[in-house]
Every structure is written in structure tokens, then in C-alpha cells.
Motif scaffolding. Sequence first.
Motif, PDB file in Angstrom:
ATOM      1  N   PRO A  22     -33.286 129.123 -72.647  1.00  0.00           N
ATOM      2  CA  PRO A  22     -33.560 128.552 -71.311  1.00  0.00           C
ATOM      3  C   PRO A  22     -35.052 128.453 -70.994  1.00  0.00           C
ATOM      4  CG  PRO A  22     -31.782 130.151 -71.204  1.00  0.00           C
ATOM      5  CD  PRO A  22     -32.361 130.271 -72.573  1.00  0.00           C
ATOM      6  N   ASN A  23     -35.784 129.559 -71.168  1.00  0.00           N
ATOM      7  CA  ASN A  23     -37.217 129.526 -70.844  1.00  0.00           C
ATOM      8  C   ASN A  23     -37.982 128.613 -71.791  1.00  0.00           C
ATOM      9  OD1 ASN A  23     -36.771 131.290 -68.777  1.00  0.00           O
ATOM     10  ND2 ASN A  23     -37.623 133.082 -69.808  1.00  0.00           N
ATOM     11  N   GLY A  24     -37.617 128.638 -73.065  1.00  0.00           N
ATOM     12  CA  GLY A  24     -38.272 127.745 -74.020  1.00  0.00           C
ATOM     13  C   GLY A  24     -38.007 126.284 -73.708  1.00  0.00           C
ATOM     14  N   GLY A  25     -36.789 125.978 -73.228  1.00  0.00           N
ATOM     15  CA  GLY A  25     -36.472 124.610 -72.846  1.00  0.00           C
ATOM     16  C   GLY A  25     -37.291 124.149 -71.653  1.00  0.00           C
ATOM     17  N   ILE A  26     -37.475 125.043 -70.662  1.00  0.00           N
ATOM     18  CA  ILE A  26     -38.295 124.702 -69.491  1.00  0.00           C
ATOM     19  C   ILE A  26     -39.748 124.478 -69.902  1.00  0.00           C
ATOM     20  CG2 ILE A  26     -39.176 125.561 -67.288  1.00  0.00           C
ATOM     21  CD1 ILE A  26     -36.547 127.087 -66.973  1.00  0.00           C
ATOM     22  N   LEU A  27     -40.255 125.370 -70.727  1.00  0.00           N
ATOM     23  CA  LEU A  27     -41.646 125.257 -71.160  1.00  0.00           C
ATOM     24  C   LEU A  27     -41.880 123.978 -71.962  1.00  0.00           C
ATOM     25  CD1 LEU A  27     -44.465 126.464 -71.424  1.00  0.00           C
ATOM     26  CD2 LEU A  27     -43.660 127.775 -73.386  1.00  0.00           C
ATOM     27  N   THR A  28     -40.977 123.672 -72.886  1.00  0.00           N
ATOM     28  CA  THR A  28     -41.133 122.466 -73.691  1.00  0.00           C
ATOM     29  C   THR A  28     -41.023 121.206 -72.829  1.00  0.00           C
ATOM     30  OG1 THR A  28     -40.182 123.632 -75.591  1.00  0.00           O
ATOM     31  CG2 THR A  28     -40.266 121.229 -75.711  1.00  0.00           C
ATOM     32  N   SER A  29     -40.127 121.218 -71.858  1.00  0.00           N
ATOM     33  CA  SER A  29     -40.005 120.070 -70.950  1.00  0.00           C
ATOM     34  C   SER A  29     -41.306 119.863 -70.165  1.00  0.00           C
ATOM     35  CB  SER A  29     -38.836 120.287 -69.987  1.00  0.00           C
ATOM     36  OG  SER A  29     -37.606 120.406 -70.688  1.00  0.00           O
ATOM     37  N   LEU A  30     -41.917 120.950 -69.701  1.00  0.00           N
ATOM     38  CA  LEU A  30     -43.187 120.837 -68.987  1.00  0.00           C
ATOM     39  C   LEU A  30     -44.291 120.323 -69.901  1.00  0.00           C
ATOM     40  CD1 LEU A  30     -43.241 124.077 -66.788  1.00  0.00           C
ATOM     41  CD2 LEU A  30     -43.176 121.724 -65.977  1.00  0.00           C
ATOM     42  N   ASN A  31     -44.292 120.778 -71.146  1.00  0.00           N
ATOM     43  CA  ASN A  31     -45.303 120.312 -72.094  1.00  0.00           C
ATOM     44  C   ASN A  31     -45.189 118.815 -72.325  1.00  0.00           C
ATOM     45  OD1 ASN A  31     -46.282 122.916 -72.369  1.00  0.00           O
ATOM     46  ND2 ASN A  31     -45.115 123.335 -74.236  1.00  0.00           N
ATOM     47  N   ILE A  32     -43.970 118.331 -72.463  1.00  0.00           N
ATOM     48  CA  ILE A  32     -43.771 116.892 -72.678  1.00  0.00           C
ATOM     49  C   ILE A  32     -44.163 116.116 -71.424  1.00  0.00           C
ATOM     50  CG2 ILE A  32     -42.048 115.121 -73.184  1.00  0.00           C
ATOM     51  CD1 ILE A  32     -40.491 117.236 -74.765  1.00  0.00           C
ATOM     52  N   PHE A  33     -43.781 116.644 -70.269  1.00  0.00           N
ATOM     53  CA  PHE A  33     -44.080 115.954 -69.018  1.00  0.00           C
ATOM     54  C   PHE A  33     -45.584 115.924 -68.744  1.00  0.00           C
ATOM     55  CE2 PHE A  33     -44.271 115.689 -64.331  1.00  0.00           C
ATOM     56  CZ  PHE A  33     -43.493 114.560 -64.131  1.00  0.00           C
ATOM     57  N   ALA A  34     -46.308 116.952 -69.183  1.00  0.00           N
ATOM     58  CA  ALA A  34     -47.752 117.021 -68.932  1.00  0.00           C
ATOM     59  C   ALA A  34     -48.521 115.941 -69.676  1.00  0.00           C
ATOM     60  CB  ALA A  34     -48.287 118.401 -69.321  1.00  0.00           C
ATOM     61  N   THR A  35     -47.933 115.361 -70.710  1.00  0.00           N
ATOM     62  CA  THR A  35     -48.615 114.291 -71.439  1.00  0.00           C
ATOM     63  C   THR A  35     -48.746 113.026 -70.598  1.00  0.00           C
ATOM     64  OG1 THR A  35     -46.515 113.539 -72.424  1.00  0.00           O
ATOM     65  CG2 THR A  35     -47.790 115.179 -73.643  1.00  0.00           C
ATOM     66  N   LYS A  36     -47.997 112.919 -69.511  1.00  0.00           N
ATOM     67  CA  LYS A  36     -48.054 111.750 -68.623  1.00  0.00           C
ATOM     68  C   LYS A  36     -48.770 112.060 -67.312  1.00  0.00           C
ATOM     69  CE  LYS A  36     -45.551 109.451 -71.566  1.00  0.00           C
ATOM     70  NZ  LYS A  36     -46.152 108.362 -72.381  1.00  0.00           N
ATOM     71  N   ILE A  37     -49.556 113.135 -67.282  1.00  0.00           N
ATOM     72  CA  ILE A  37     -50.178 113.541 -66.035  1.00  0.00           C
ATOM     73  C   ILE A  37     -51.155 112.500 -65.529  1.00  0.00           C
ATOM     74  CG2 ILE A  37     -51.985 114.827 -67.240  1.00  0.00           C
ATOM     75  CD1 ILE A  37     -50.346 115.658 -63.836  1.00  0.00           C
ATOM     76  N   ASP A  38     -51.802 111.743 -66.426  1.00  0.00           N
ATOM     77  CA  ASP A  38     -52.747 110.727 -65.972  1.00  0.00           C
ATOM     78  C   ASP A  38     -52.042 109.635 -65.169  1.00  0.00           C
ATOM     79  OD1 ASP A  38     -51.375 110.042 -68.266  1.00  0.00           O
ATOM     80  OD2 ASP A  38     -52.928 108.675 -68.978  1.00  0.00           O
ATOM     81  N   GLN A  39     -50.824 109.281 -65.585  1.00  0.00           N
ATOM     82  CA  GLN A  39     -50.063 108.287 -64.830  1.00  0.00           C
ATOM     83  C   GLN A  39     -49.662 108.830 -63.456  1.00  0.00           C
ATOM     84  OE1 GLN A  39     -46.781 106.893 -67.204  1.00  0.00           O
ATOM     85  NE2 GLN A  39     -48.020 106.679 -69.052  1.00  0.00           N
ATOM     86  N   ILE A  40     -49.311 110.117 -63.394  1.00  0.00           N
ATOM     87  CA  ILE A  40     -48.932 110.724 -62.117  1.00  0.00           C
ATOM     88  C   ILE A  40     -50.122 110.743 -61.163  1.00  0.00           C
ATOM     89  CG2 ILE A  40     -48.121 112.854 -61.029  1.00  0.00           C
ATOM     90  CD1 ILE A  40     -46.617 113.456 -63.622  1.00  0.00           C
ATOM     91  N   ILE A  41     -51.301 111.102 -61.668  1.00  0.00           N
ATOM     92  CA  ILE A  41     -52.492 111.136 -60.819  1.00  0.00           C
ATOM     93  C   ILE A  41     -52.829 109.739 -60.307  1.00  0.00           C
ATOM     94  CG2 ILE A  41     -54.953 111.656 -60.776  1.00  0.00           C
ATOM     95  CD1 ILE A  41     -53.145 114.107 -60.792  1.00  0.00           C
ATOM     96  N   ASN A  42     -52.666 108.723 -61.144  1.00  0.00           N
ATOM     97  CA  ASN A  42     -52.919 107.349 -60.698  1.00  0.00           C
ATOM     98  C   ASN A  42     -51.970 106.954 -59.555  1.00  0.00           C
ATOM     99  OD1 ASN A  42     -54.981 106.972 -62.555  1.00  0.00           O
ATOM    100  ND2 ASN A  42     -53.607 106.153 -64.128  1.00  0.00           N
ATOM    101  N   ILE A  43     -50.709 107.352 -59.685  1.00  0.00           N
ATOM    102  CA  ILE A  43     -49.738 107.046 -58.626  1.00  0.00           C
ATOM    103  C   ILE A  43     -50.117 107.762 -57.336  1.00  0.00           C
ATOM    104  CG2 ILE A  43     -47.330 107.331 -57.925  1.00  0.00           C
ATOM    105  CD1 ILE A  43     -46.546 106.977 -60.857  1.00  0.00           C
ATOM    106  N   LEU A  44     -50.495 109.044 -57.443  1.00  0.00           N
ATOM    107  CA  LEU A  44     -50.855 109.813 -56.252  1.00  0.00           C
ATOM    108  C   LEU A  44     -52.104 109.238 -55.581  1.00  0.00           C
ATOM    109  CD1 LEU A  44     -50.289 113.474 -57.549  1.00  0.00           C
ATOM    110  CD2 LEU A  44     -48.811 112.134 -56.050  1.00  0.00           C
ATOM    111  N   GLU A  45     -53.070 108.809 -56.364  1.00  0.00           N
ATOM    112  CA  GLU A  45     -54.281 108.240 -55.775  1.00  0.00           C
ATOM    113  C   GLU A  45     -53.975 106.942 -55.031  1.00  0.00           C
ATOM    114  OE1 GLU A  45     -56.901 107.918 -59.068  1.00  0.00           O
ATOM    115  OE2 GLU A  45     -57.620 109.996 -58.927  1.00  0.00           O
ATOM    116  N   LYS A  46     -53.049 106.157 -55.560  1.00  0.00           N
ATOM    117  CA  LYS A  46     -52.663 104.922 -54.870  1.00  0.00           C
ATOM    118  C   LYS A  46     -51.918 105.230 -53.568  1.00  0.00           C
ATOM    119  CE  LYS A  46     -52.329 102.067 -59.043  1.00  0.00           C
ATOM    120  NZ  LYS A  46     -51.411 101.280 -59.918  1.00  0.00           N
ATOM    121  N   ARG A  47     -51.026 106.243 -53.605  1.00  0.00           N
ATOM    122  CA  ARG A  47     -50.234 106.562 -52.420  1.00  0.00           C
ATOM    123  C   ARG A  47     -51.071 107.217 -51.320  1.00  0.00           C
ATOM    124  NH1 ARG A  47     -47.628 103.761 -55.092  1.00  0.00           N
ATOM    125  NH2 ARG A  47     -45.420 103.925 -55.661  1.00  0.00           N
ATOM    126  N   THR A  48     -52.118 107.914 -51.690  1.00  0.00           N
ATOM    127  CA  THR A  48     -52.939 108.603 -50.692  1.00  0.00           C
ATOM    128  C   THR A  48     -54.097 107.754 -50.190  1.00  0.00           C
ATOM    129  OG1 THR A  48     -54.208 109.609 -52.508  1.00  0.00           O
ATOM    130  CG2 THR A  48     -52.388 110.887 -51.587  1.00  0.00           C
TER     131      THR A  48
END
Length: 413
Positions: free
Chosen positions: A74-100
Motif C-alpha cells: 500500500p505505501n509503496g503504491g502511494i509513493l510510486t503514484s506520487l513519483n509518477i504524478f510529480a513528473t507532470k508538475i510543470d503542467q500543473i503549475i502552468n494551469i494554476l498560474e492561468k487560473r490565478t
Amino acid sequence: MAATPPVAIVCVGMAGSGKTTFMQRINSYLHSKREPPYVINLDPAVRNVPFESNIDIRDSLNYKEVMREYNLGPNGGILTSLNIFATKIDQIINILEKRTAPNPGTPKAKPIKNIIVDTPGQIEVFVWSASGSILLDSLASSFPTVIAYIIDTPRTSSTNTFMSNMLYACSILYKTKLPMILVFNKTDVKDAEFAKEWMTDFEAFQDALKQEEDSGSFGGMEGSGGGLGAGSGYMGSLLNSMSLMLEEFYRHLSVVGVSSRTGEGIDEFFQAVSEKAEEFERDYKPELERRREERQREKQGKREKELGKLMKGMNVSESSKSPAGSKGPKPAQRQHTDTLSDLEDDSNSEVEAQMVEPDENDEREDGEGDESNTEDGLTKRYKQRLTDEAAKGETPSDDNSFTRYLRASQMGS
């Protein structure tokens, strides 16, 4: 008056602290103020959330599939999911900058002022992981970011559980290096005034600790001989020492008591968020920029070092490939080109000089000059030997034929 920048509120709390309910409460509170927040859910293992998320990690990743594919728990699955999701952080920041940011196309629409981030209940999976650091650093690089550490107040009523939560909070502050608010949740069950008093009055904490020692709350042998009702006293001494150590830590925290059920204390919470956002701009942002500049200088230094190695290698390869008779070599290549060409010219000149004018010393060392290597010279030496033997009265033998003498002379040379 300058517009207030949007604030990112990262909610962190252990399982059972009421973090999800707290998220629901502050979400509904902001909607009631006609300032809807932008909500991000980073918990891939949660089944249901009582609020709508604008960005949900579950829309991108299937937690159970990640566990199955990588053979994880369970914990390894959560950690790995976060690691994969963190590779798209630049796209998330771009979305947040547009919304704010204000939208010129719809001037009446209000930009987002609050970003609420829900994290997994396993604190260590998010706070102490590389993906958690990437997500927090990326948020802090664009928005004032505040950590809200949610604490279950009824479970913190004893001195040892209180100190455990304080140590957790200290470790989170040490790792994230961001402003923090301690949120004592569930105040409708137990008031949080005792915790605030323990954080500001060391003697009050000592009194509570002594009462628990006397009652045998630390597993002592109550009623045993010697009056050791509180055990050995080791736990009490440890808690006293940690309380003294954390006294300076308490001064840099904002403490708020809230009730996710009744909404009590939510106004005080957002007032604390506003104060911490100002503190971020005043104290934390310069430090973040300094660290960012240091990383940029380190990267630039590495690039220049690698570029220097590359240019040096290119100069060596070009100098080795240039023709021997090329005119006017470049100054940077002069040393390598001269070395190669001069060696070749010097060696050729020495060979020619030896072939044209033999050294007299070399003639004396060999015993004879070039004449010794010719047939006429051998003939003269053969006749001289016959003359010497005749003068001594010796009779030449068959072995002293010219052919044998010539063969002996060649073998000895």
C-alpha cells in the motif's frame, strides 16, 4: 493597493486527524464567501472525498494497478503514484498560474485566491519523499505556500501524545522549510486551550507531566515498594527535555483550534493563513530565491566545465587532423601543431645530415669508414694479411682463402 497574491494551503495530517473533513469545511467556507478555491487531491488511495477536486491524481493513475504492475504494498503504491504524478508538475503549475491570473476575456470573473492541496494520510510518504519535495518546491516557487498540520485534539490530551505530535510538526517544518500552522481539530469534542497553554507556559506542561507520573500513566509499578508509583522517571525526564528543546520552535508557529463539524475557528484559521502568507513573502521567499540562485550557479558552473572539456577535446582532435604543410595554424592550436611538425622535420634533417656527412667519431668507433663495407677494402686487407704471414715465414693454409676470409668478416661485422 496591490492585489493579494494567491495562497497555496497544503493540508498534512495523520490518518484519523479529520483532515478530509477539515478540507471539506474550508472548501465550503470559501464558497460561502464567493471565493471558490482551486482544489488538488494528491491521495491516490482515497475512495471517496466529500468535495470536488479540480485536479485529482486518481484521474491520471489507478492506485491498485500501480501496486499490481510494480508488485508493491500500500505505501509503496502511494509513493510510486506520487513519483509518477510529480513528473507532470510543470503542467500543473502552468494551469494554476492561468487560473490565478486575471482573464482579459472575462474581466468580471474573479481569479483564484486560494489553492487547497490534500495530501495522503501517510505523512512520511509525502513529506519525506522526493516527489513531495518536488511538489512543494514547485508550488513555493510560484505562490506563497503554507503548511497546515491537522492534529486530532482529543487524542493529544496526554503529554506523551502531545509531544509526539510536536515532534512530527518539527520534522515537517525542518523538511519543508515553509510557514506552518498547527490546526487542533475536533474542538467540539475537547477544547484546545490546554495545548496552547502547554506551548506557551513550560511550568503548566511540567505540572501536567507530574500529575501523569503520579497516576502511573507511564506504566509504573503503582503501589510497589519505595513509592515508585510513577516508574523510573525516565519518560518524564525525556518529555521535560524535549519540551525545553521545542520552546523556541513554538514561537514560530501559529496555533488555531477549529471544529470541522461546526465550523468554529475557521475565520481564525484564514486569518492565520493571511499572516503566514505575509511571513512567506517577507522571510521565506528571499531564502527560496537564494537557494534557487545557488542551484542555478551550480548548474551553470557544471555546464561551463563540461563545455570547456568539450572545446579542449575538439582543439586536440582538430590539431591532430591538420596537414603537416598547412599554413598559419590558429594560435590555440599552435602548441600541438608545432610539436608534431617540428618532430618530423627535425628527424628528417638529422637523417639527411648523417647520410651526407658521416661523423668522424662514428668512423673511429666502427674501426673503418665506408671503405670497410666494400669489396675493395676487404681485398686490400686480405692481401695485407698474406704479406704479414709471409714476412713471418708462415705458409698460408687453405682456410685462409679470400672466400672464407670474406665470410668471417661478414659474420663478425
